[in-house]
Design an enzyme around this catalytic site. Structure first.
Site, PDB file in Angstrom:
ATOM      1  N   LYS A 164      -9.151   1.645  -6.844  1.00 47.70           N
ATOM      2  CA  LYS A 164      -9.641   3.503  -7.520  1.00 47.70           C
ATOM      3  C   LYS A 164      -8.759   3.979  -7.419  1.00 47.70           C
ATOM      4  CE  LYS A 164     -10.746   5.961  -4.446  1.00 47.70           C
ATOM      5  NZ  LYS A 164     -11.204   6.931  -3.231  1.00 47.70           N
ATOM      6  N   SER A 165      -7.486   3.706  -6.514  1.00 52.74           N
ATOM      7  CA  SER A 165      -5.818   4.439  -6.894  1.00 52.74           C
ATOM      8  C   SER A 165      -5.606   5.029  -8.428  1.00 52.74           C
ATOM      9  CB  SER A 165      -5.593   4.318  -5.705  1.00 52.74           C
ATOM     10  OG  SER A 165      -6.005   4.129  -4.151  1.00 52.74           O
ATOM     11  N   GLY A 185     -12.055  12.554  -4.442  1.00 47.66           N
ATOM     12  CA  GLY A 185     -10.414  13.362  -3.518  1.00 47.66           C
ATOM     13  C   GLY A 185      -9.814  13.509  -4.734  1.00 47.66           C
ATOM     14  N   SER A 224      -0.447  12.278   0.797  1.00 47.64           N
ATOM     15  CA  SER A 224       0.185  12.480  -0.270  1.00 47.64           C
ATOM     16  C   SER A 224      -0.201  12.189  -1.817  1.00 47.64           C
ATOM     17  CB  SER A 224       0.420  10.337  -0.741  1.00 47.64           C
ATOM     18  OG  SER A 224      -0.582   9.253  -0.198  1.00 47.64           O
ATOM     19  N   GLN A 225      -2.008  12.056  -1.494  1.00 49.44           N
ATOM     20  CA  GLN A 225      -2.397  13.042  -3.169  1.00 49.44           C
ATOM     21  C   GLN A 225      -1.402  14.300  -3.671  1.00 49.44           C
ATOM     22  OE1 GLN A 225      -6.611  12.679  -2.374  1.00 49.44           O
ATOM     23  NE2 GLN A 225      -6.668  10.290  -2.593  1.00 49.44           N
ATOM     24  N   ASP A 284      -5.444   3.605   5.127  1.00 46.98           N
ATOM     25  CA  ASP A 284      -7.308   2.702   4.958  1.00 46.98           C
ATOM     26  C   ASP A 284      -8.148   1.754   5.198  1.00 46.98           C
ATOM     27  OD1 ASP A 284      -7.715   5.580   2.746  1.00 46.98           O
ATOM     28  OD2 ASP A 284      -7.420   4.448   1.246  1.00 46.98           O
ATOM     29  N   ARG A 344     -12.340  10.805  10.818  1.00 42.90           N
ATOM     30  CA  ARG A 344     -13.267   8.817  10.374  1.00 42.90           C
ATOM     31  C   ARG A 344     -12.623   8.682  11.862  1.00 42.90           C
ATOM     32  NH1 ARG A 344     -10.623   7.340   4.579  1.00 42.90           N
ATOM     33  NH2 ARG A 344     -12.760   7.491   3.686  1.00 42.90           N
ATOM     34  N   ARG A 371     -16.072   4.513   3.245  1.00 36.73           N
ATOM     35  CA  ARG A 371     -15.824   3.630   4.670  1.00 36.73           C
ATOM     36  C   ARG A 371     -15.641   3.002   5.610  1.00 36.73           C
ATOM     37  NH1 ARG A 371     -11.477   1.836   1.241  1.00 36.73           N
ATOM     38  NH2 ARG A 371     -10.652   4.028  -0.083  1.00 36.73           N
TER      39      ARG A 371
END
Length: 492
Positions: free
Chosen positions: A77-78, A148, A224-225, A372, A403, A444
């Site tokens: 996905k990333s 996100g 970090s995004q 993750d 989470r 997740r």
């Protein structure tokens, strides 16, 4: 061989209204989707909600014997999202092979189409004709849903380009997630971003043509995004851009992965070892063919199956030298006592030795760099022979849900003793019981909780279709490995 097949939940006419992950084989839509140009309007909140309300709960049954089989893991996905962003920013037509088709990446493709890109979806690949700095659609409203990554990348793409004004909306879940670090960094370069309702949260307005300065400082302690989004767009500025950090960037390998992807499209980037200074030269991104490797995060749920159920499994397309930080999970499985054997540069086999009655505990895992995997590690910890401590993940309280709190609730529901800490847990071994738990609509949480049910006495999950964010056919894959589940239709 099981494998996540393409799921065009909102864009494919055959799959509209189809429940994601239904245990029966979905119809093959490849013939109708092949070579079809998607329309941005097809990806709407209504279409997404239709597939997310089809079922209420899913019961994942305990394993009836050891697991055996092989899985081809879907594309990352990333990396797919980075490839989409770079293709949009390029001049010419890029070809992305083995992309992930999921809720998140479909939002990215829809945004590309809305902005004027030509998007062509074929079997296991996407072609995107980019717009570079041009903005053929200078005004639009774009809904990022709960994606996100796209929510952090898109404002940067829009800011580093020609003049225009775009209103960006999001799901209720996404509006709770912070983007103030991104907004602060962008607005150091000019004034492109404005919050519409709540400071530091979606919805926002982004205006192009307002980047006037060349240095920005990014807070990398939450996501970090923020840094990746700025980096992806910075080469399209007319002058060089310098980005600084405090040198403490969570999941910093994702930033290095971003730089690797940028270089594939022709970027010139120089970064210090600790990412405290990154210099980006102005370039014209060149369209390219980009192959997406397997998703190391998704791989963890299947790699963990022998650990909780016994037996062996092979992940046929996982890259040993992957930049994805969650590749470290293979080493974590070895620490728990599993045998891991790489079959070459690509492919790994995991098995649980016959004499290992409980996983080896007594570990302290600092998972800051690969957070993750934290939920997966927490799920395994209840099956260990000694307590397991997980630290360094305070930032995951700001992901799709809190989470840490969410997993604490699940672990206690199944009978585990757990100490919740600001940045993780101390989890003691337990004989787990069946329970009905909340996933909090977090993909997740759903997949990690399923592992507890498989290794224990079964588990009932709400919002099962949230797995569509990263692996739409997750429960189908489990069924193909002899690990069935039953769905309960929503009432009312």
């Amino acid at each position: 061989m099981p494998g996540c097949r393409k799921s065009l939940s909102s864009t494919c006419p055959v799959r509209k209204g189809l429940r994601r992950g239904n245990a029966s084989e979905p119809p093959d839509c490849s013939a109708q989707c092949r070579g079809r140009e998607i329309e941005a309007s097809e990806v709407t909140e209504k279409a997404v909600s239709q597939v997310k309300t089809g079922t209420d709960r899913i019961v994942v049954h305990p394993a009836d014997g050891e697991v055996s089989g092989s899985v081809r893991i879907p594309g990352s996905k990333s990396i797919t999202n980075r490839a989409i962003a770079l293709a949009v920013l390029s001049t010419g037509t890029s070809r992305i092979t083995n992309p992930l088709f999921s809720d998140d990446t479909e939002r990215g493709l829809a945004a590309a189409q809305t902005l004027g890109c030509k998007v062509l979806v074929r079997d296991d690949e996407v072609e995107i004709t980019g717009i570079g700095r041009q903005r053929p659609v200078p005004r639009a409203t774009i809904d990022v849903g709960s994606a996100g990554t796209i929510a952090r990348f898109l404002p940067c793409i829009l800011a580093f380009g020609e003049s225009g004004e775009w209103h960006l909306t999001a799901s209720a879940q996404m509006t709770k997630r912070p983007i103030d670090g991104l907004g602060a960094a962008l607005n150091q370069l000019g004034d492109p971003l404005e919050y519409i309702e709540n400071p530091g949260r979606y919805p926002i307005t982004v205006r192009g043509g307002r980047i006037r300065k060349s240095v920005a400082h990014v807070d990398g302690s939450v996501s970090s995004q923020y840094l990746s989004g700025l980096l992806l767009a910075a080469p399209r500025n007319a002058t060089p851009i310098r980005i600084t950090t405090d040198g403490a960037v969570v999941q910093s390998e994702y930033v290095r992965m971003t730089i690797d992807c940028m270089r594939r499209f022709g970027a010139r980037v120089e970064a210090s070892d600790d990412l405290s200074r990154i210099d980006v030269e102005p370039v014209e991104y060149r369209a390219t063919t980009f192959d997406v490797e397997a998703d190391a995060s998704t791989a963890t749920y299947f790699a963990a199956l022998p650990a909780v159920a016994g037996g062996a499994i092979e992940l046929t397309n996982l890259a040993r030298a992957s930049r994805q930080p969650d590749i470290q999970f293979v080493e974590i499985l070895a620490a728990f006592g599993c045998v891991t054997e790489w079959t070459g540069d690509v492919g790994v086999r995991i098995r649980r030795p016959q004499g290992l009655t409980r996983l080896r505990g007594g570990h302290r895992f600092d998972l800051n760099a690969c957070s993750d995997v934290a939920l997966t590690v927490a799920a395994l910890s209840v099956f260990a022979d000694a307590p397991v401590e997980i630290t360094g993940i305070e930032h995951v309280r700001h992901h799709e849900c809190d989470r840490i709190d969410a997993m604490t609730e699940v672990l206690r529901a199944v009978g585990a003793r757990v100490q919740e800490r600001p940045d993780g847990w101390l989890i003691e071994p337990a004989t787990v019981r069946r329970a009905e738990v909340r996933t909090r609509d977090d993909h997740r949480m759903a997949m990690a909780s399923a592992l507890i049910g498989i290794g224990g006495s079964g588990i009932s999950l709400d919002h099962p279709d949230c797995v569509a964010k990263t692996c739409p056919t997750f429960f189908e894959l489990l069924s193909g490995l002899g690990l069935p589940s039953d769905r309960t239709a929503a009432v009312g």
